[in-house]
Write an enzyme that holds these catalytic residues in place. Structure first.
Site, PDB file in Angstrom:
ATOM      1  N   ILE A  18    -143.043   8.965  13.993  1.00 18.06           N
ATOM      2  CA  ILE A  18    -144.464   8.536  12.727  1.00 18.06           C
ATOM      3  C   ILE A  18    -145.935   9.327  13.301  1.00 18.06           C
ATOM      4  O   ILE A  18    -146.160   9.759  12.590  1.00 18.06           O
ATOM      5  CB  ILE A  18    -144.902   6.978  13.069  1.00 18.06           C
ATOM      6  CG1 ILE A  18    -142.941   6.170  12.429  1.00 18.06           C
ATOM      7  CG2 ILE A  18    -145.368   7.077  11.344  1.00 18.06           C
ATOM      8  CD1 ILE A  18    -143.539   4.714  12.045  1.00 18.06           C
ATOM      9  N   GLY A  19    -146.083   9.196  14.391  1.00 18.82           N
ATOM     10  CA  GLY A  19    -147.779  10.080  15.061  1.00 18.82           C
ATOM     11  C   GLY A  19    -147.342  10.698  14.145  1.00 18.82           C
ATOM     12  O   GLY A  19    -148.615  11.567  14.177  1.00 18.82           O
ATOM     13  N   LEU A  41    -146.154  11.138  26.449  1.00 22.61           N
ATOM     14  CA  LEU A  41    -144.996  11.898  26.662  1.00 22.61           C
ATOM     15  C   LEU A  41    -143.642  11.471  27.651  1.00 22.61           C
ATOM     16  O   LEU A  41    -143.117  11.517  28.167  1.00 22.61           O
ATOM     17  CB  LEU A  41    -144.571  13.164  27.010  1.00 22.61           C
ATOM     18  CG  LEU A  41    -145.231  14.099  26.653  1.00 22.61           C
ATOM     19  CD1 LEU A  41    -146.384  15.215  27.752  1.00 22.61           C
ATOM     20  CD2 LEU A  41    -145.704  14.385  24.316  1.00 22.61           C
ATOM     21  N   THR A 129    -144.976  -3.729  13.246  1.00 24.96           N
ATOM     22  CA  THR A 129    -144.208  -3.917  12.488  1.00 24.96           C
ATOM     23  C   THR A 129    -143.793  -4.776  11.777  1.00 24.96           C
ATOM     24  O   THR A 129    -144.097  -6.337  11.751  1.00 24.96           O
ATOM     25  CB  THR A 129    -142.659  -3.072  13.625  1.00 24.96           C
ATOM     26  OG1 THR A 129    -141.733  -3.500  12.776  1.00 24.96           O
ATOM     27  CG2 THR A 129    -143.074  -3.993  15.121  1.00 24.96           C
ATOM     28  N   ASP A 130    -142.213  -4.973  10.154  1.00 20.29           N
ATOM     29  CA  ASP A 130    -142.208  -6.158  10.089  1.00 20.29           C
ATOM     30  C   ASP A 130    -141.537  -7.110  11.305  1.00 20.29           C
ATOM     31  O   ASP A 130    -141.226  -8.374  11.170  1.00 20.29           O
ATOM     32  CB  ASP A 130    -141.395  -6.121   9.252  1.00 20.29           C
ATOM     33  CG  ASP A 130    -140.355  -4.887   9.171  1.00 20.29           C
ATOM     34  OD1 ASP A 130    -139.674  -4.510  10.284  1.00 20.29           O
ATOM     35  OD2 ASP A 130    -139.446  -4.668   8.234  1.00 20.29           O
ATOM     36  N   GLU A 131    -140.819  -6.346  12.012  1.00 22.09           N
ATOM     37  CA  GLU A 131    -139.487  -7.684  13.151  1.00 22.09           C
ATOM     38  C   GLU A 131    -140.785  -8.531  13.861  1.00 22.09           C
ATOM     39  O   GLU A 131    -140.246  -9.192  13.756  1.00 22.09           O
ATOM     40  CB  GLU A 131    -139.151  -5.995  14.427  1.00 22.09           C
ATOM     41  CG  GLU A 131    -138.859  -5.132  13.909  1.00 22.09           C
ATOM     42  CD  GLU A 131    -137.521  -4.522  14.712  1.00 22.09           C
ATOM     43  OE1 GLU A 131    -137.660  -5.659  16.092  1.00 22.09           O
ATOM     44  OE2 GLU A 131    -137.225  -3.639  14.662  1.00 22.09           O
ATOM     45  N   TYR A 153    -138.577  -6.324  22.528  1.00 23.55           N
ATOM     46  CA  TYR A 153    -139.877  -5.466  21.628  1.00 23.55           C
ATOM     47  C   TYR A 153    -140.995  -6.077  20.493  1.00 23.55           C
ATOM     48  O   TYR A 153    -141.743  -5.954  20.946  1.00 23.55           O
ATOM     49  CB  TYR A 153    -138.860  -4.280  21.252  1.00 23.55           C
ATOM     50  CG  TYR A 153    -139.839  -3.404  20.227  1.00 23.55           C
ATOM     51  CD1 TYR A 153    -140.432  -2.515  20.111  1.00 23.55           C
ATOM     52  CD2 TYR A 153    -139.159  -4.055  18.495  1.00 23.55           C
ATOM     53  CE1 TYR A 153    -141.343  -1.707  19.334  1.00 23.55           C
ATOM     54  CE2 TYR A 153    -139.814  -2.913  17.632  1.00 23.55           C
ATOM     55  CZ  TYR A 153    -140.917  -1.986  17.485  1.00 23.55           C
ATOM     56  OH  TYR A 153    -142.119  -1.588  16.683  1.00 23.55           O
ATOM     57  N   ALA A 155    -141.767  -8.977  20.291  1.00 23.61           N
ATOM     58  CA  ALA A 155    -142.171 -10.164  20.745  1.00 23.61           C
ATOM     59  C   ALA A 155    -143.512  -9.155  21.690  1.00 23.61           C
ATOM     60  O   ALA A 155    -144.810  -9.521  21.761  1.00 23.61           O
ATOM     61  CB  ALA A 155    -141.336 -10.541  21.897  1.00 23.61           C
ATOM     62  N   LYS A 157    -145.066  -6.636  20.524  1.00 24.18           N
ATOM     63  CA  LYS A 157    -145.851  -6.256  19.155  1.00 24.18           C
ATOM     64  C   LYS A 157    -146.471  -6.929  18.325  1.00 24.18           C
ATOM     65  O   LYS A 157    -147.785  -6.839  18.283  1.00 24.18           O
ATOM     66  CB  LYS A 157    -144.779  -5.267  18.138  1.00 24.18           C
ATOM     67  CG  LYS A 157    -143.608  -4.112  18.405  1.00 24.18           C
ATOM     68  CD  LYS A 157    -145.051  -2.140  19.121  1.00 24.18           C
ATOM     69  CE  LYS A 157    -146.195  -2.762  17.771  1.00 24.18           C
ATOM     70  NZ  LYS A 157    -146.378  -1.128  17.735  1.00 24.18           N
ATOM     71  N   LEU A 193    -130.640   4.058  14.405  1.00 24.39           N
ATOM     72  CA  LEU A 193    -129.665   4.334  13.256  1.00 24.39           C
ATOM     73  C   LEU A 193    -129.746   5.349  12.501  1.00 24.39           C
ATOM     74  O   LEU A 193    -128.636   6.434  12.869  1.00 24.39           O
ATOM     75  CB  LEU A 193    -129.904   3.306  12.829  1.00 24.39           C
ATOM     76  CG  LEU A 193    -128.519   2.964  11.191  1.00 24.39           C
ATOM     77  CD1 LEU A 193    -127.276   3.262  12.623  1.00 24.39           C
ATOM     78  CD2 LEU A 193    -128.676   2.298  10.077  1.00 24.39           C
ATOM     79  N   HIS A 279    -129.891  -9.750  17.416  1.00 25.46           N
ATOM     80  CA  HIS A 279    -128.968  -8.408  16.241  1.00 25.46           C
ATOM     81  C   HIS A 279    -129.956  -9.993  15.296  1.00 25.46           C
ATOM     82  O   HIS A 279    -129.786 -10.577  14.088  1.00 25.46           O
ATOM     83  CB  HIS A 279    -128.672  -8.417  15.934  1.00 25.46           C
ATOM     84  CG  HIS A 279    -128.540  -7.375  15.391  1.00 25.46           C
ATOM     85  ND1 HIS A 279    -127.664  -6.343  15.246  1.00 25.46           N
ATOM     86  CD2 HIS A 279    -129.696  -6.462  14.408  1.00 25.46           C
ATOM     87  CE1 HIS A 279    -127.297  -6.204  13.800  1.00 25.46           C
ATOM     88  NE2 HIS A 279    -128.532  -5.197  14.202  1.00 25.46           N
TER      89      HIS A 279
END
Ligand code: NAD
Ligand code: DAU
Length: 346
Positions: A18-19, A41, A129-131, A153, A155, A157, A193, A279
């Site tokens: 995205i960046g 990197l 993130t929406d997560e 991940y 958590a 964020k 995915l 999941h």
């Protein structure tokens, strides 16, 4: 869009998916922009993602880590605004290397915040993130919903988001947060995915579909997210969080079948595999707040999927290099040979 009132921006994590799209988008749109792009990197950061931008004197790349206090302080002191994309981002990897996620997504965010507090900036926009809201069976989360993360991940964020908020409340630092849904498009590392399934299908390799394939994600074309991030950066109110959704909820089954159809490949390539632990079943967010700033997702989903599939077909040198390196090491170690996840046990 309102008039650009600052033009020196530090973009961290701009060698990722995205960046790098955001750097390209801003360079095309704003003639006066000056971008300092810092990236460590890692396996996900790729110089091929910004090679075209390096020819332009308005862009400079700094190879560094967001946890490096000295480097970060020096860079932040030279800019008007910070946009932080840098993160460990893959849920599957967070199940094995949680510490890396805490280091970058929490400690790295803290290091940036401290530098911003010390040097002063007009805006510090953090990409989340929406997560962080976790899974929801029905309806959609708005920005007031409690954080309920399921993976290391999400958590980590969430931890970064809470630090951001605390620096607004305590130090009046003009922070902003975006929480977007699942992005897709060119330059996405082929572990996620959509690019994983496109690149496997091109090579007639199995597509490892987790569980029953009925998990739902809200898909957002990366170009739409770039426009949303720009909107929040220039029009968002300090201290606020903005959800950015694609209004495009699909099951993984639907996404998989669409990819195969676009590539004219048989559905026999779908290989059901053991589910990802923890999941999340469904992500869904309401984007009413960012829409009030004038943004809306503009890209038609099917068209964007075709654009994305075409990009991976036409840029095979880009992803083949990546799949030959760290990618296979991770997948061979944790999921079996040849990058295939372990088939579901009967
Ligand atoms: P990505 O994995 O493609 O890129 C992450 C970049 O961060 C890489 O270039 C990597 O080298 C860099 N990086 C990692 N650790 C670093 C460190 N310590 N210091 C400096 N750079 C470091 O990720 P992406 O998909 O482009 O995601 C960007 C941001 O958007 C992340 O914060 C992610 O949580 C968030 N996000 C992503 C999605 C999505 O669907 N991809 C959706 C919502 C939010
Ligand atoms: O919701 C935003 C998040 O979307 C971002 O914050 C993350 O950085 C990004 O990785 C993404 O997380 P997901 O876990 O939703 O994305 P991923 O591409 O890993 O998986 C999407 C769905 O597809 C999920 O339900 C798991 C499933 N999946 C994934 C892979 C890699 C499979 O069935 N098979 C796979 O091989």
């Amino acid at each position: 869009m309102t008039k650009l009132n600052f033009n020196k921006i530090l973009i961290t994590g701009g060698a990722g998916f995205i960046g790098s799209n955001f750097c390209r988008y801003m360079m095309r749109k704003y003639p006066d922009i000056e971008i300092s792009m810092l990236d460590a990197l890692t396996y996900a950061g790729n110089p091929d993602n910004f090679r075209d931008l390096e020819q332009d004197s308005r862009f400079r790349f700094i190879h560094g880590d967001i946890r490096d206090k000295e480097v970060i302080e020096e860079l932040v002191s030279q800019v008007d605004a910070v946009v932080n994309f840098a993160a460990e981002t893959h849920v599957d990897r967070s199940l094995y290397f949680a510490g890396d996620f805490v280091e970058t997504d929490v400690v790295g965010t803290y290091t940036l915040l401290e530098a911003a507090r010390k040097c002063g900036v007009e805006r510090f926009l953090h990409i989340s993130t929406d997560e962080v809201y976790g899974s929801i069976e029905q309806d959609s989360f708005n920005e007031e919903a409690p954080l309920n993360p399921s993976s290391p991940y999400s958590a980590s964020k969430g931890g970064g988001d809470l630090l951001m908020r605390s620096y607004f409340v305590t130090y009046k630092l003009p922070i902003l947060i975006t929480r977007s849904s699942n992005n897709f498009g060119p330059y996405q590392y082929p572990e996620k995915l959509i690019p994983l399934f496109i690149t496997n299908a091109i090579d007639d390799k199995p597509l490892p579909l987790y569980g029953d394939g009925l998990n739902v994600r809200d898909w957002l074309f990366v170009q739409d997210n770039c426009e949303a991030i720009e909107t929040v950066l220039y029009k968002g109110a300090p201290g606020e969080i903005y959800n950015i959704g694609g209004d495009n909820e699909r099951t993984n089954n639907e996404i998989t079948k669409l990819i195969l159809k676009l590539l004219n490949k048989p559905e026999t390539l779908i290989q059901p595999v053991k589910d990802r632990p923890g999941h999340d079943r469904r992500y869904s967010i309401a984007s009413t707040k960012v829409k009030k700033l004038g943004w809306t997702p503009r890209t038609d989903f099917e068209t964007a999927m075709k654009t994305t599939v075409d990009w991976y077909v036409q840029n095979q040198a880009w992803w083949r290099k990546l799949k030959d390196k760290s990618f296979d090491k991770f997948y061979n170690k944790h999921y079996g040979k040849d990058g295939e996840a372990a088939p579901v046990e009967k």
